[in-house]
Design an enzyme around this catalytic site. Structure first.
Site, short mmCIF file in Angstrom:
data_model
loop_
_atom_site.label_atom_id
_atom_site.label_comp_id
_atom_site.label_asym_id
_atom_site.label_seq_id
_atom_site.Cartn_x
_atom_site.Cartn_y
_atom_site.Cartn_z
N GLU A 3 -10.55 -13.26 5.37
CA GLU A 3 -10.91 -12.38 4.30
C GLU A 3 -11.80 -10.91 5.12
OE1 GLU A 3 -11.75 -14.63 0.90
OE2 GLU A 3 -11.88 -14.82 3.17
N ASP A 18 -11.41 -18.05 1.48
CA ASP A 18 -12.70 -18.82 1.35
C ASP A 18 -11.88 -19.40 -0.08
OD1 ASP A 18 -14.32 -17.60 2.63
OD2 ASP A 18 -15.02 -15.84 0.91
N ASP A 40 -12.71 -20.81 -3.51
CA ASP A 40 -12.84 -21.01 -4.42
C ASP A 40 -11.45 -20.03 -5.24
OD1 ASP A 40 -12.91 -18.01 -3.88
OD2 ASP A 40 -14.81 -17.52 -4.45
N GLU A 85 -11.29 -16.52 -6.38
CA GLU A 85 -10.69 -15.56 -5.39
C GLU A 85 -10.42 -16.00 -4.80
OE1 GLU A 85 -11.73 -12.31 -6.37
OE2 GLU A 85 -12.11 -13.37 -8.47
N TYR A 134 -20.17 -22.47 1.75
CA TYR A 134 -19.96 -21.93 1.43
C TYR A 134 -20.59 -20.82 0.03
CZ TYR A 134 -17.06 -18.78 -1.58
OH TYR A 134 -16.06 -17.92 -1.49
N ARG A 179 -21.04 -19.69 -2.82
CA ARG A 179 -19.74 -19.06 -3.81
C ARG A 179 -19.77 -20.16 -4.84
NH1 ARG A 179 -18.11 -14.03 -1.87
NH2 ARG A 179 -20.03 -12.91 -3.00
N HIS A 210 -17.80 -27.03 -5.48
CA HIS A 210 -17.76 -27.26 -4.28
C HIS A 210 -19.09 -27.49 -3.71
CE1 HIS A 210 -14.17 -24.77 -4.36
NE2 HIS A 210 -14.87 -23.55 -4.21
#
Length: 888
Positions: free
Chosen positions: A7, A80, A82, A84, A296, A298, A343
């Site tokens: 990203e 990432d 997740d 998103e 990570y 989130r 996670h």
């Protein structure tokens, strides 16, 4: 070389170090496609087909990835781990396929890693997979739901409630929590009660405090002493007796550490300990993650990798000794609602590196890393061993009992490193008690006079020997939410998910539905009106249980157990009907419903028993709920003859007009206007439509807060403009207060325009003399191009992390702002310039920076052939509608 896409450029830079020259690592700069902000981007009648477009800012990044794929036919999507991140990978694959950068021969794979370390990245590259479509479908469902709610409910708000901004699926429920808490506070009736305590001393001369628990042989509860008379009798009863220790009970106790951080608990603790908002916390965590320092950020998981547990235990033994390491590793169960989205916990990637050893310049990042490091180590440490002691002191006649409590820490365990913060809790049992043996006679020690003086004469009763004190208390309403307690409450109700909390809380503040003051969240009037409207006309869709159930259904989509288009269809059928029904209502009908719904808060009973709906100003008009561009308010029905208004929070609330007194036969009023508070001489009448007014001077000009306005200050402001005197060359010099602060004005005979000179402090308007005024005006005329002095840099933040160029906090004419190149971004009102971090500044710059337009296509040169005329067809274009609830 395979093309790896992540990203952010910071993340790309870190990963490129680990992968080396055999890979091309590029950044997508977040999402590359989005739903156009106009009606029709989601089409319920076409099986919820969604129209996506590549943003202008993203086109160059997609082009760069496509160009890289010309040299290598392998694409690795490493966004990432997740929902998103999965969606970004899917969007990239779709966009690159559409522009034919991905061919049938192109090998496309998806890899994820929970930490940006060499080991984690290398291992991920060895375990590629396909894009997880159930996760993508859960993302599509959320985006479609948010779009359908925003672009259908928001227009209803705009038409029925002037001043309303928008509504969102999760933001409206979050706003409801804040508004309902405020209504609880307003409806709260405090109850008086008194407590009694005594200062005692042991036979060994050690003082301690005890509280009254038994009086007249009966156990007291919280409200047993209901007034000062009962309190005074209790003080006399306690002070007139002798006491001994009739019971000494010591019990062992243990405290275990909290689980490691997940997203919501990290946001809560950062708010408690540092006052960080959710967005500020996540920005700092994002930078730490991209630098490879933490896992990570989130996540709704509290699991910790076995190798991380081993590393943490070894570090604990090295730093604090083997006695701080439990015999078995601590295991924390994951309470995530959806295992696929859970996670590992948020932890350091290297347990041996504390905050002091890092080369991190940003204060927010350093503090947050220290918090994460300490919490992670603490969660694997031995528990604390305590001894809780309770001592009962009885009078000889057994009619009065005093109790003292305290604790002793026998072994600090994890508390040596970290203790979790607490919300609105005061624990009085943490005090340490001196040694007391059963049967010991204790005496009064005195020394409570200072506490009595601090409490005030009317709020306490003190014995003659100053050893027994009774204090007055009142029950307190529930506290307003902080961002930490709001996140905790949303998590308890199952509203939203960890990745959404920061954006939701930020959105309701940006739209001025809520303001943050001293870390507490207060609903604005427009936020309260919107909430009551939704509760009356769309109650289902702001229901806590409904929203939580919808989240669970979305989790089922993530797990592959539910079809997302079926979910959308069930939602849209009832929601569309509710929208159609409400669209036919007139504004007056809506206001009548809201007026009735808010009646207990708008018109509480008055002390004199008069009708609370009668206007207190004219005495004849009926008060009604009204709306304006700035929100709701209560106004007199006799308008325009009577212009009485007040906020919907009730009489005496902030924002209500206030009569300061009289001057020269005129009433002097303090009011709130569109541009802030102001003072006014007299009232507006048909004969005097524009009474004299003056804004209050801003704090940056040495001004004062609204509540500090006195009659003298108001009269002084209303005397402006002040005649300083006649200029030697002709014309009058005057001092006045304008929209942008205090100033001097002078116009020479024959000049087209007057000359203005800004003054630094509001007092200068009344103090500046002729000589100084003439000098300042002469200097301004001699240097007409200089204008205002250059803006002063309040803080240097350094180079922009991804684009380069100095980032500064400047002191501007209209307040402090962030400066980066040609971009100037105003600081939010509640942010102190000295506290601004680079993360915050970059976020503000990103919001303010102009969107780059696609380069216009060059027209082909016209042919020089004669005669034949060509006609061009006009292309119809749709004007995008106002942004409406793009976020949850």
């Amino acid at each position: 070389m395979p093309v790896v896409v992540v990203e952010s450029p910071a993340k790309a830079k870190t990963i490129n170090k680990y992968l080396g020259k055999n890979y091309t690592v590029l950044a997508s700069y977040g999402h590359v496609r989005d739903l156009p902000r106009k009606d029709g981007s989601v089409q319920p009648d076409d099986d919820f087909a969604m129209t996506w477009e590549v943003g202008n800012d993203s086109k160059k990044h997609v082009r760069a990835i496509a160009d890289a794929l010309k040299d290598d036919d392998a694409l690795i999507l490493a966004t990432d781990p997740d929902r998103e991140g999965e969606a970004i990978s899917w969007h990239l694959q779709e966009a690159l396929t559409k522009r034919r950068a991905i061919k049938k021969s192109t090998a496309v794979s998806r890899v994820t890693f929970n930490a940006i370390t060499k080991e984690a990245v290398t291992q991920a590259m060895q375990n590629p997979r396909d894009v997880d479509m159930p996760l993508v479908e859960a993302y599509l469902a959320r985006r479609a739901l948010d779009y359908l709610v925003g672009f259908n409910l928001s227009p209803v708000l705009w038409r029925k409630l002037p001043g309303a901004r928008s509504a969102g699926r999760v933001q409206s429920v979050c706003l409801r929590l804040i508004v309902e808490r405020e209504m609880e506070i307003e409806a709260f009736n405090p109850v008086e009660y008194w407590s009694v305590k005594a200062q005692m001393t042991t036979p060994r001369g050690q003082d301690f405090e005890a509280r009254l628990t038994v009086l007249g042989g009966e156990k007291l509860d919280k409200f047993s002493l209901a007034n000062s008379t009962a309190a005074e009798l209790a003080v006399q009863a306690v002070a007139s007796r002798a006491y001994s220790a009739i019971s000494v009970e010591a019990k062992p106790a243990a405290r275990n550490p909290s689980a490691p951080f997940m997203t919501s608990t990290l946001q809560q603790e950062a708010s408690r300990k540092f006052g960080m908002g959710a967005r500020q916390c996540m920005n700092a965590a994002q930078r730490l993650y991209e630098a490879g320092l933490i896992t990570y950020m989130r996540t709704d998981g509290i699991d910790m990798a076995p190798e991380a547990v081993t590393e943490a235990r070894a570090e604990i033994a090295t730093r604090y000794g083997p006695e701080y390491v439990p015999s078995e590793p601590r295991v924390y169960k994951n309470k995530a609602k959806n295992a696929q989205e859970a996670h590992e916990c948020i932890r350091p990637t290297d347990m041996s590196r504390d905050a002091a050893s890092l080369k991190v310049s940003e204060d927010d990042q350093r503090k947050l890393y220290d918090l994460i490091w300490k919490r992670t180590l603490a969660c694997q440490m031995e528990g604390a061993r305590l001894e809780r002691t309770t001592v009962d002191l009885g009078s000889d006649d057994k009619q009065v009992v005093l109790r003292a409590t305290g604790q002793v820490v026998l072994f600090d365990g994890f508390m040596r490193v970290y203790e979790e913060g607490r919300d609105d809790v005061v624990d009085e049992d943490d005090k340490r008690l001196p040694q007391i043996m059963q049967g010991d006679a204790v005496k009064f020690a005195g020394g409570l006079a200072a506490q009595a003086e601090k409490a005030g004469k009317d709020a306490c009763v003190l014995s003659e020997n100053a050893a027994v004190l009774s204090l007055q208390h009142h029950t307190q309403p529930p506290p307003r939410y902080t961002e930490a307690t709001l996140v905790k409450r949303m998590e308890e109700l199952g509203i939203g998910r960890p990745s959404t909390y920061a954006s939701v809380i930020t959105t309701i503040q940006d739209r001025e539905y809520v303001r943050k003051d001293k870390n507490r969240l207060f609903p604005e009037e427009r936020g309260r009106i919107v909430t009551i409207f939704l509760l009356n006309f769309f109650r289902t869709y702001v229901g806590y249980e409904f929203t939580a159930n919808l989240e669970n259904q979305l989790d089922d989509v993530s797990a592959g157990d539910r079809d997302y288009k079926e979910l959308l269809g069930n939602f849209w059928r009832d929601f569309h009907a509710a929208i159609a029904e409400t669209s036919d209502l007139r504004i007056s009908e809506v206001l009548d419903v809201l007026d009735d719904a808010l009646a207990p808060q708008l018109y509480p009973p008055r002390e004199d028993g008069s009708d609370p709906r009668i206007c207190p100003k004219c005495g004849t008009g009926q008060l009604h709920l009204k709306t304006s561009r700035t929100g709701g308010f209560v106004g007199c029905g006799n308008y325009p003859e009577c212009n009485y208004t007040r906020p919907i929070a009730g009489e005496g609330a902030e924002g209500e007009e206030k009569l300061l007194g009289e001057d020269g036969g005129d009433e002097i009023w303090l009011k709130d206007g569109r541009y802030g508070p102001y003072v006014q001489r007299g009232e507006a009448t048909p004969e005097n439509k524009k009474p004299k007014r003056s804004s209050l001077p801003a704090p940056r000009n040495g001004g004062w807060a609204k509540e500090e306005t006195t009659l003298d200050k108001a009269v002084q402001l209303l005397s402006l403009p002040r005649n300083v005197g006649d200029h030697p060359e002709g014309g009058r010099i005057s001092a006045n207060l304008g929209r942008f602060g205090p100033y001097l004005m002078h116009k020479l005979p024959g000049d087209e325009k007057p000359v203005y000179v800004s003054l630094k402090q509001w007092t200068e308007m009344f103090e500046v003399g002729m000589n100084h005024a003439v000098e300042m005006l002469a200097d301004k005329r001699a240097n007409p191009g200089r204008g205002r002095s250059a803006a002063k840099a309040l803080k240097e933040l350094g180079e922009h992390p991804s684009e380069g160029g100095a980032v500064q906090i400047m002191d501007g004419r209209y307040g402090p702002y962030v400066k980066w190149g040609k971009v100037n971004a105003t600081l939010p009102k509640d942010v102190e310039p000295a506290n601004v971090t680079m993360d915050q500044a970059v976020a503000l710059i990103a919001e303010k920076a102009p969107k780059k337009k696609a380069p216009a296509k060059k027209k082909a040169p016209a042919k020089k052939t004669a005669a034949k005329k060509t006609t061009t067809k006009k292309t119809a274009t749709k004007t995008p509608t106002k942004e409406a609830g793009a976020e949850e």
